[in-house]
Design a protein around this motif. Structure first.
Motif, PDB file in Angstrom:
ATOM      1  N   PRO A 132      -6.307  46.286 131.182  1.00 21.80           N
ATOM      2  CA  PRO A 132      -7.026  45.119 131.726  1.00 21.80           C
ATOM      3  C   PRO A 132      -6.317  44.470 132.916  1.00 21.80           C
ATOM      4  O   PRO A 132      -6.965  44.073 133.880  1.00 21.80           O
ATOM      5  CB  PRO A 132      -7.086  44.155 130.532  1.00 21.80           C
ATOM      6  N   TYR A 133      -4.965  44.387 132.854  1.00 21.52           N
ATOM      7  CA  TYR A 133      -4.287  43.690 133.945  1.00 21.52           C
ATOM      8  C   TYR A 133      -4.400  44.457 135.261  1.00 21.52           C
ATOM      9  O   TYR A 133      -4.458  43.857 136.339  1.00 21.52           O
ATOM     10  CB  TYR A 133      -2.819  43.402 133.588  1.00 21.52           C
ATOM     11  N   ALA A 157      -7.948  43.763 136.510  1.00 25.68           N
ATOM     12  CA  ALA A 157      -8.013  42.396 137.059  1.00 25.68           C
ATOM     13  C   ALA A 157      -7.401  42.370 138.459  1.00 25.68           C
ATOM     14  O   ALA A 157      -7.948  41.774 139.382  1.00 25.68           O
ATOM     15  CB  ALA A 157      -7.277  41.428 136.131  1.00 25.68           C
ATOM     16  N   ARG A 158      -6.260  43.031 138.606  1.00 26.93           N
ATOM     17  CA  ARG A 158      -5.594  43.053 139.914  1.00 26.93           C
ATOM     18  C   ARG A 158      -6.421  43.833 140.941  1.00 26.93           C
ATOM     19  O   ARG A 158      -6.336  43.568 142.133  1.00 26.93           O
ATOM     20  CB  ARG A 158      -4.200  43.675 139.784  1.00 26.93           C
ATOM     21  N   GLY A 165      -4.066  39.181 129.965  1.00 25.98           N
ATOM     22  CA  GLY A 165      -4.229  40.511 130.560  1.00 25.98           C
ATOM     23  C   GLY A 165      -5.363  40.526 131.572  1.00 25.98           C
ATOM     24  O   GLY A 165      -5.244  41.091 132.651  1.00 25.98           O
ATOM     25  N   LEU A 166      -6.458  39.849 131.229  1.00 26.33           N
ATOM     26  CA  LEU A 166      -7.606  39.803 132.140  1.00 26.33           C
ATOM     27  C   LEU A 166      -7.340  38.943 133.367  1.00 26.33           C
ATOM     28  O   LEU A 166      -8.098  38.954 134.332  1.00 26.33           O
ATOM     29  CB  LEU A 166      -8.840  39.278 131.391  1.00 26.33           C
ATOM     30  N   GLY A 195      -4.559  39.410 134.943  1.00 27.74           N
ATOM     31  CA  GLY A 195      -3.640  40.233 135.725  1.00 27.74           C
ATOM     32  C   GLY A 195      -2.209  40.241 135.215  1.00 27.74           C
ATOM     33  O   GLY A 195      -1.324  40.816 135.849  1.00 27.74           O
TER      34      GLY A 195
END
Lengths: 237, 291
Positions: A72-73, A76-77, B182-183, B185
């Motif tokens: 997810p990270y 998102a980035r 997490g969402l 980033g």
């Protein structure tokens, strides 16, 4: 090139195929509505797009680059932000703290200016030092939407963002969506409020049993017999 | 009356160290979602590092504190991914498996040290702070004062990091909601490793001073694990602010029981009180924890 492309996306949970071959494309500055009865797989599609759940198969491309199955990270980035059906805030942080938390891995240097802009856009400036938990349900939705905007994503996924919201706050949300669209942002919007879908979405996908059963403008899908059947659960004569 | 004041003061001074050894433990619980049974072992290992600094390296343990911090932070950095992996595995009952894993770590550390140094008690000989400071009728051992000063500085820096820095904000976000962080980033795994590393370094440093105030044996880890449990549960699970109060409460309680009852009853009485507090307020004394 489409901003977001989804090809034959599938995800099973213990033998049940929650998403069974979904494909669609999202264009720049487009608002795409996703409607369908409860349990049709709409939120699972959002979970797949944001990496919360990994797809069993299929591909997701953001500006041509595959992001399927990424953490997810990383997604998102890469430029996708989302809200939840029930706002998921950092409840022990202030409104401003929530906005700052969204950008710790982003453009931190400009966080104060960005937060001020978002607070203004969402009409949250007067409550910026309040705890997120003390906000009304509608304000919490505004804050969650604003938090997504902190990262300035290309694609914004809104999950029933106006549900149960006071008309004034709803107008603020819709105004923000419209302004962001004019800036070139693309949206995928899960919504049960058909008036809202009619008002803002250029195109609508209808999902049932994990599949896209219809696609087109609001007027086209409103007159589609299959869509009405999917919603009512009975054949239409 | 002066004995009572002396006892309370002694307790408050030691309580500062209990705060330091518990604050990282509380945060690592929030971030990793695991109660680390090895917390007392970090204290014990830190104390033995202090012993080693005087007996082998001839360096005063106070000057050796930064080395202890760095060394155990590196060890923590190496261990943390293993805990994260177990806790986030797709196997059945990852929470229980992670508990068993940290219990195994504690057993390994204790067993290893028992083999290496045996059962004999040792004391960290801190040369630079000796004697007592007299305040009216009250005498304060300088070492306890130094321990409290260390605890105040370490805890203060830790809180500054947590509430005034970008990384601290990421840590608090992960502690509150991993999925949402997490969402946004935030790399949850990297943040978890960082927190565990910081916690291991901080707790081991506290261990050096605890080893100077009390004697330490290789099998003392579980006692300090219980102390940390007491502080974190009394504070309210996940409430870092509550740890500041609960650590001092533990220090005073322990001191009062030791002087007015008997050191043999310390754990029994302290945990009896904890039980009563939790019956009245399951979310801890400041009512900010997770019930």
């Amino acid at each position: 090139m489409s901003v977001l492309e989804v090809r034959d996306l599938r995800r099973s949970f213990g033998g049940i195929e929650a998403v069974a071959g979904v494909s669609f494309a999202l264009e720049e500055a487009e608002i795409l509505g996703v409607i369908g009865p409860n349990g049709s797989g709409k939120s699972t599609v959002f979970n797949l797009l944001t990496g919360v759940v990994a797809p069993s198969s299929g591909d997701i491309r953001l500006r041509g680059k595959s992001i399927a199955g990424r953490k997810p990270y990383r997604i998102a980035r890469a430029g996708i932000g989302r809200t939840f059906q029930i706002p998921a805030l950092f409840t022990n942080m202030t409104v401003q703290g929530n906005l700052y938390a969204a950008i710790v891995e982003g453009d931190w240097k400009h966080a104060p200016e960005r937060a001020a802009q978002v607070l203004e856009l969402m009409n949250l400036t007067p409550v910026r030092d309040e705890l997120a938990s003390s906000l009304s349900g509608g304000q919490q939705r505004l804050l969650e939407f604003g938090r997504v905007l902190m990262r300035d994503p290309d694609v914004i996924l809104l999950d029933e963002v106006a549900a149960g919201v006071h008309p004034t706050l709803r107008a603020t949300i819709l105004g923000a969506v419209s302004e962001l669209q004019s800036q070139g942002k693309s949206f995928v919007v899960i919504e049960h409020d058909m008036e809202l879908v009619r008002a803002i979405c250029q195109r609508v996908l209808v999902m049932d049993a994990g599949q896209v059963v219809a696609e087109g403008s609001f007027e086209q899908i409103a007159s589609d017999k299959g869509v009405v059947e999917a919603y009512l659960g009975v054949p239409v004569e | 009356m002066s004995l009572l004041i002396q006892t309370i003061l002694n307790g408050l001074l030691v309580g500062g160290l209990f705060v330091t050894l518990s604050i990282g433990f509380s945060l690592s619980f929030g971030v990793l979602d695991v109660v680390d049974f090895a917390v007392g072992e970090w204290v014990m290992l830190g104390a033995f590092a202090g012993v080693a600094s005087t007996t082998w390296l001839r360096i005063d343990p106070i000057a050796f504190l930064p080395v202890v911090f760095v060394f155990f932070a590196v060890v923590g950095w190496l261990v943390a991914p293993l805990i994260y992996r177990v806790r986030n595995s797709r196997n059945a009952r990852p929470a229980l498996m992670a508990l068993a894993f940290t219990f195994g770590l504690a057993t390994l550390a204790r067993g290893g040290m028992l083999t290496a140094v045996g059962f004999d008690p040792r004391t960290v000989k801190i040369g630079v702070v000796q004697g007592t400071v007299t305040l009216g009728a009250v005498e304060i051992p300088t070492l306890r004062l130094a321990g409290f000063a260390f605890a105040a500085v370490a805890t203060g820096l830790f809180m500054l990091f947590l509430y005034r820095t970008r990384t601290g904000l990421a840590v608090r976000a992960v502690a509150q909601n991993k999925e949402i962080a997490g969402l946004m980033g935030v790399d949850v795994k990297r943040t978890s490793n960082f927190v565990y590393s910081l916690y291991a370094g901080l707790t081991s440093m506290a261990g050096v001073l605890i080893g100077g105030i009390y004697s330490i044996t290789a099998q003392d880890g579980p006692t300090y694990t219980l102390m940390a449990f007491f502080v974190v549960v009394l504070a309210g699970l996940g409430s870092v602010g509550g740890v500041l109060v609960a650590g001092l409460v533990l220090g005073v309680l322990e001191s009062l029981v030791t002087v007015y009852v008997s050191a043999d009853f310390t754990l029994a009485i302290v945990f009896g009180i904890l039980f009563l507090v939790l019956v009245i307020s399951p979310r801890g004394i400041l009512r900010r924890g997770t019930a």
